[in-house]
Design an enzyme around this catalytic site. Structure first.
Site, PDB file in Angstrom:
ATOM      1  N   HIS A 160      97.386 -60.555 -61.172  1.00 56.65           N
ATOM      2  CA  HIS A 160      98.717 -61.176 -61.259  1.00 56.65           C
ATOM      3  C   HIS A 160      98.607 -62.451 -62.077  1.00 56.65           C
ATOM      4  CE1 HIS A 160     102.565 -62.860 -59.964  1.00 56.65           C
ATOM      5  NE2 HIS A 160     102.884 -61.620 -59.629  1.00 56.65           N
ATOM      6  N   ASP A 193     102.770 -54.198 -56.134  1.00 65.05           N
ATOM      7  CA  ASP A 193     102.956 -52.798 -56.561  1.00 65.05           C
ATOM      8  C   ASP A 193     101.899 -51.854 -56.019  1.00 65.05           C
ATOM      9  OD1 ASP A 193     103.960 -54.408 -59.458  1.00 65.05           O
ATOM     10  OD2 ASP A 193     105.268 -53.091 -58.303  1.00 65.05           O
TER      11      ASP A 193
HETATM   12  C1  SDX Z   1     104.562 -57.725 -61.189  1.00 66.10           C
HETATM   13  O1  SDX Z   1     105.172 -62.342 -62.723  1.00 66.10           O
HETATM   14  C2  SDX Z   1     105.512 -61.824 -61.621  1.00 66.10           C
HETATM   15  O2  SDX Z   1     105.777 -62.496 -60.668  1.00 66.10           O
HETATM   16  C3  SDX Z   1     105.573 -60.306 -61.605  1.00 66.10           C
HETATM   17  C4  SDX Z   1     105.849 -59.653 -60.273  1.00 66.10           C
HETATM   18  C5  SDX Z   1     107.244 -59.929 -59.795  1.00 66.10           C
HETATM   19  O3  SDX Z   1     107.462 -59.810 -58.578  1.00 66.10           O
HETATM   20  O4  SDX Z   1     108.132 -60.146 -60.646  1.00 66.10           O
HETATM   21  O5  SDX Z   1     104.920 -60.125 -59.313  1.00 66.10           O
HETATM   22  C6  SDX Z   1     105.712 -58.137 -60.357  1.00 66.10           C
HETATM   23  O6  SDX Z   1     104.708 -57.566 -62.372  1.00 66.10           O
HETATM   24  C7  SDX Z   1     103.202 -57.582 -60.534  1.00 66.10           C
HETATM   25  C8  SDX Z   1     102.092 -57.242 -61.573  1.00 66.10           C
HETATM   26  C9  SDX Z   1     102.142 -55.730 -61.794  1.00 66.10           C
HETATM   27  N1  SDX Z   1     101.266 -55.323 -62.905  1.00 66.10           N
HETATM   28  C10 SDX Z   1     100.130 -54.650 -62.699  1.00 66.10           C
HETATM   29  O7  SDX Z   1      99.681 -54.371 -61.577  1.00 66.10           O
HETATM   30  C11 SDX Z   1      99.454 -54.190 -63.982  1.00 66.10           C
HETATM   31  C12 SDX Z   1      97.946 -54.483 -63.891  1.00 66.10           C
HETATM   32  N2  SDX Z   1      97.752 -55.920 -63.926  1.00 66.10           N
HETATM   33  C13 SDX Z   1      97.443 -56.518 -65.226  1.00 66.10           C
HETATM   34  O8  SDX Z   1      98.102 -55.902 -66.289  1.00 66.10           O
HETATM   35  C14 SDX Z   1      97.466 -58.038 -65.199  1.00 66.10           C
HETATM   36  O9  SDX Z   1      96.811 -58.432 -64.063  1.00 66.10           O
HETATM   37  C15 SDX Z   1      98.790 -58.760 -65.261  1.00 66.10           C
HETATM   38  C16 SDX Z   1      99.596 -58.352 -66.435  1.00 66.10           C
HETATM   39  C17 SDX Z   1      99.572 -58.524 -64.012  1.00 66.10           C
HETATM   40  C18 SDX Z   1      98.464 -60.239 -65.356  1.00 66.10           C
HETATM   41  O10 SDX Z   1      97.863 -60.423 -66.563  1.00 66.10           O
HETATM   42  P1  SDX Z   1      97.382 -61.903 -67.004  1.00 66.10           P
HETATM   43  O11 SDX Z   1      97.719 -62.955 -66.043  1.00 66.10           O
HETATM   44  O12 SDX Z   1      97.815 -62.068 -68.416  1.00 66.10           O
HETATM   45  O13 SDX Z   1      95.895 -61.759 -66.853  1.00 66.10           O
HETATM   46  P2  SDX Z   1      95.012 -61.408 -68.042  1.00 66.10           P
HETATM   47  O14 SDX Z   1      95.574 -60.196 -68.681  1.00 66.10           O
HETATM   48  O15 SDX Z   1      94.802 -62.643 -68.846  1.00 66.10           O
HETATM   49  O16 SDX Z   1      93.675 -61.021 -67.284  1.00 66.10           O
HETATM   50  C19 SDX Z   1      92.739 -62.009 -66.997  1.00 66.10           C
HETATM   51  C20 SDX Z   1      91.432 -61.241 -66.993  1.00 66.10           C
HETATM   52  C21 SDX Z   1      91.266 -60.393 -68.265  1.00 66.10           C
HETATM   53  O17 SDX Z   1      89.885 -60.284 -68.478  1.00 66.10           O
HETATM   54  P3  SDX Z   1      89.225 -61.232 -69.640  1.00 66.10           P
HETATM   55  O18 SDX Z   1      90.070 -61.035 -70.892  1.00 66.10           O
HETATM   56  O19 SDX Z   1      89.352 -62.651 -69.090  1.00 66.10           O
HETATM   57  O20 SDX Z   1      87.825 -60.729 -69.766  1.00 66.10           O
HETATM   58  O21 SDX Z   1      91.456 -60.298 -65.905  1.00 66.10           O
HETATM   59  C22 SDX Z   1      91.396 -58.984 -66.419  1.00 66.10           C
HETATM   60  C23 SDX Z   1      91.783 -59.035 -67.885  1.00 66.10           C
HETATM   61  O22 SDX Z   1      91.152 -57.999 -68.602  1.00 66.10           O
HETATM   62  N3  SDX Z   1      92.367 -58.199 -65.657  1.00 66.10           N
HETATM   63  C24 SDX Z   1      92.146 -56.994 -65.186  1.00 66.10           C
HETATM   64  C25 SDX Z   1      93.321 -56.650 -64.507  1.00 66.10           C
HETATM   65  N4  SDX Z   1      94.214 -57.633 -64.594  1.00 66.10           N
HETATM   66  C26 SDX Z   1      93.619 -58.596 -65.331  1.00 66.10           C
HETATM   67  N5  SDX Z   1      91.063 -56.172 -65.263  1.00 66.10           N
HETATM   68  C27 SDX Z   1      91.186 -54.989 -64.651  1.00 66.10           C
HETATM   69  N6  SDX Z   1      92.286 -54.576 -63.968  1.00 66.10           N
HETATM   70  C28 SDX Z   1      93.364 -55.387 -63.883  1.00 66.10           C
HETATM   71  N7  SDX Z   1      94.445 -54.987 -63.202  1.00 66.10           N
END
Ligand code: SDX
Length: 438
Positions: free
Chosen positions: A316, A373
């Protein structure tokens, strides 16, 4: 703006110095009632010629708001000061809608009046039914939601003047009331069943379940357990500060666009699998994993930077701890599946996946925890919803949050049209080249 006492002692400042010129500028720090303070950079460009740079706005406060507070490190979510766990346990969705819109939990007579208004706005203009015929039967219901909600602008002209508080209130109630009807019609259209009209003798969640699952041929018995679970799922998805779809609604509304168009924009943004579309993606991921013994393979893929696969329902932007909504959702999951006597192997896979991931140092180091989710799809599947409807339910519930945030923005005297700037990295001026010389 918010009348809760602010920490006015934060008349603190920061001084920013441009080391290339030695010029310094002193900027005020804005403090709220709780949570991080913000450096007020509104004078920065005028005094330094520099913008701030923050792609994704991860370190930017786009507004002041009194509706929802999230402490991502501690895994805390509050609406108007009430913890989400308490609201999910003791309130119903109408309570929470009133709280988000008006700032206080309703008294008995206030709740009765509010619930009556919502109930008596659930019907759609009959002519809106014809929109559905324009879609293919296999259209994604979120595509239908974007289209039909946007089209409300063409039917409810008497609540599109955003400068009129009464019209803002009417539009708010219409959107909250009609979203379940529009969502249920999208589902019925996709399966070729007749639309079911709303019923005024049912509460919000019961009415929605009836419009989705009842058929004219026989009486539909509404399970109180399912209705309570549905209501709780709506509460957990109601609002969440300045997330991508809420920011979309605020930015759309800042141009004084009508509320129906703004909410349609929010639905479009929520659809993305990185945002509200994740609940549908979680189910697809669990089905792809298929069995517990394949979990390590997918955990490794999620950790592989060269593999675009991510663990859906994990991670998140704000929570670097357990999403408090996920805990309530997991508890509801067990209740609903237990009550229905559903033994869904996907729940076992989800729990084992969660256990392994939370013990893995990659997820610990990156502070990746289950989010709202992760479990919601399993409950919704057990309740009989197809995965394509999961994000529709998220949009249905989030409508009250979008509307509350939109109204707060419109009523904020400091609000202006949103117009971010950029760091330009394209060509500088160059001579024009006629076609025959290129
Ligand atoms: C919602 O914003 C809100 O409040 C949203 C929400 C709401 O109620 O409105 O809470 C609802 O959208 C919940 C989130 C649902 N999405 C998912 O479950 C999709 C999977 N999650 C990821 O796509 C990700 O965690 C995000 C998009 C939710 C957050 O992305 P960020 O904050 O931009 O984090 P990031 O992409 O910068 O990740 C940081 C690191 C990265 O690694 P590095 O580049 O530092 O090496 O963590 C890794 C990412 O690769 N990472 C994950 C991961 N999420 C982040 N690795 C594996 N699996 C994951 N799910």
């Amino acid at each position: 703006m918010n009348d809760v006492a602010r920490d006015s002692s934060t008349n603190q400042t920061v001084t920013v110095t441009d080391n290339s010129t030695g010029k310094s500028v002193e900027l005020p720090i804005l403090g709220g009632t709780v949570g991080p303070r913000a450096i007020d950079v509104r004078r920065l460009y005028a005094e330094t010629g520099c913008f701030t740079y923050d792609p994704g706005f991860t370190s930017t406060a786009s507004c002041e708001s009194a509706i929802t507070y999230i402490d991502g490190e501690a895994g805390i979510l509050m609406h108007r000061g009430y913890m989400i766990e308490d609201l999910a346990e003791h309130s119903d969705f109408m309570d929470v809608c009133y709280l988000l819109l008006h700032g206080e939990l309703p008294k008995v007579e206030e709740k009765e009046a509010f619930e009556h208004s919502i109930t008596y706005h659930t019907m759609l203009h009959e002519q809106m039914n014809y929109f559905y015929r324009g879609f293919r039967r296999d259209s994604h219901p979120m595509a239908i939601m974007v289209g039909v909600v946007g089209a409300m602008s063409a039917f409810y002209h008497d609540s599109t003047d955003i400068s009129d508080p009464h019209q803002r209130m009417v539009a708010s109630h219409r959107l909250i009331a009609k979203m379940p009807t529009i969502a249920a019609m999208a589902y019925k259209f996709s399966i070729g069943q007749p639309f079911v009209y709303p019923r005024n003798d049912l509460n919000y969640a019961e009415n929605f379940l009836n419009m989705v699952f009842s058929v004219p041929c026989e009486e539909y018995k509404i399970s109180p357990v399912l209705a309570r679970a549905m209501d709780r799922i709506f509460i957990l998805h109601a609002d969440h500060e300045q997330n991508a779809s809420t920011s979309t609604v605020r930015i759309s509304g800042s141009s004084n666009a009508n509320p129906f168009a703004c909410i349609a924009a929010g639905i479009a943004s929520l659809w993305g699998p990185a945002h509200g579309g994740a609940n549908e993606a979680v189910l697809q991921m669990l089905q792809e994993i298929g069995s517990k013994d394949r979990i390590p393979e997918f955990i490794e893929r999620a950790k592989d930077r060269d593999d675009p696969f991510r663990l859906m329902g994990f991670g998140h932007r704000v929570y670097k701890n357990y999403d408090p909504r996920a805990k309530v959702m997991q508890k509801s999951c067990h209740e609903v599946l237990g009550e229905l006597g559903v033994k869904d192997p996907l729940l076992g896979i989800a729990m084992e996946l969660e256990r392994i991931a939370l013990e893995d140092e990659y997820f610990a180091e990156k502070k990746l925890f289950p989010n709202v989710d992760f479990y919601s799809g399993i409950i919704l599947k057990a309740m009989g919803f197809p995965t394509s409807m999961f994000t529709v339910l998220f949009a249905l519930a989030r409508t009250v949050g979008w509307v509350a945030q939109w109204r707060e923005m419109i009523e904020d005297p400091s609000q202006r049209i949103s117009r971010p700037r950029q760091v330009y990295n394209g060509h500088t001026e160059r001579e024009y080249v006629p076609l025959d010389q290129r």
